[in-house]
Design an enzyme around this catalytic site. Structure first.
Site, PDB file in Angstrom:
ATOM      1  CD  GLU A  86      -2.884  -1.807   0.166  1.00 57.21           C
ATOM      2  OE1 GLU A  86      -3.626  -0.333  -0.714  1.00 57.21           O
ATOM      3  OE2 GLU A  86      -3.793  -1.967   0.484  1.00 57.21           O
ATOM      4  CB  CYS A 181      -9.872  -0.998 -19.686  1.00 60.87           C
ATOM      5  SG  CYS A 181     -11.830  -1.006 -20.546  1.00 60.87           S
TER       6      CYS A 181
HETATM    7 ZN    ZN Z   1     -13.381  -2.763 -19.880  1.00 57.85          ZN
END
Ligand code: ZN
Length: 190
Positions: A86, A181
């Site tokens: 982290e 994405c």
């Molecule tokens: Zn995607």
């Protein structure tokens, strides 16, 4: 020669399991590692590195005023590698401490974390890791909704609706994050 590594990836790209694997590889050869994690991480109990496949182990929690270089200096046994989970939640000063662990103490440091937040801005820790690391490597995973590579993180609220405003770090919230994405971040199929 010791180096500072930044291994970044979207949610669920296997960062925590990689830390546990690297630690295991060192310890198998009787080489000691020191594992840090953010004191902010609320996915699990504070002070643990936990992977989604169930493995977990204790780590030193980092708070805003934690001085990592003095913790490393206080160790009685020789440390072969410092691992930080982290790392995006660290502040600039702490990233500079990591560079000193490498340059002054000659111990390799590997920081793992997210690069971009849910609004697709850099976290402070990631920004300075990108600026200061010797080696930068992307850990890849697949978009939750399609077959493209995930490069962003989508925040959804309790009802499963995408969230695009709010605090960068939500402590104690029930929001969830998906690796996505760019296309699915812009138009989430939710
Ligand atoms: Zn995607």
């Amino acid at each position: 020669m010791a180096q500072l590594y930044f291994r970044y990836g979207a949610m669920n790209s296997g960062k925590s399991i990689e830390i546990l694997k690297v630690a295991h590889n060192y310890e198998e050869q009787d080489k000691a590692v020191l594992i840090f994690t953010s004191g902010l991480d609320n996915r699990d109990e504070v002070g643990f590195v936990s992977s989604r496949i169930g493995l977990r182990r204790e780590a030193i929690p980092i708070h805003d005023d934690t001085d990592m270089i003095s913790i490393v200096r206080q160790q009685t046994n020789r440390i072969s590698c410092v691992l930080v989970d982290e790392v995006q939640f660290l502040n600039k000063e702490q990233i500079l401490q990591l560079t000193r662990i490498v340059d002054e103490l000659k111990i390799p440091v590997m920081g793992f974390g997210l690069k971009n937040d849910f609004q697709n801005e850099l976290f402070e820790g990631s920004r300075y890791m990108l600026l200061y690391a010797d080696k930068i490597e992307e850990m890849k995973t697949i978009c939750w909704f399609c077959e493209r590579k995930a490069t962003m993180n989508l925040r959804v609220d309790e009802s499963g609706k995408p969230v695009f405003t709010g605090e960068q770090i939500q402590i104690g919230g029930n929001d969830a994050y998906y690796p996505v994405c760019r296309k699915c971040h812009t138009n989430p199929p939710l």
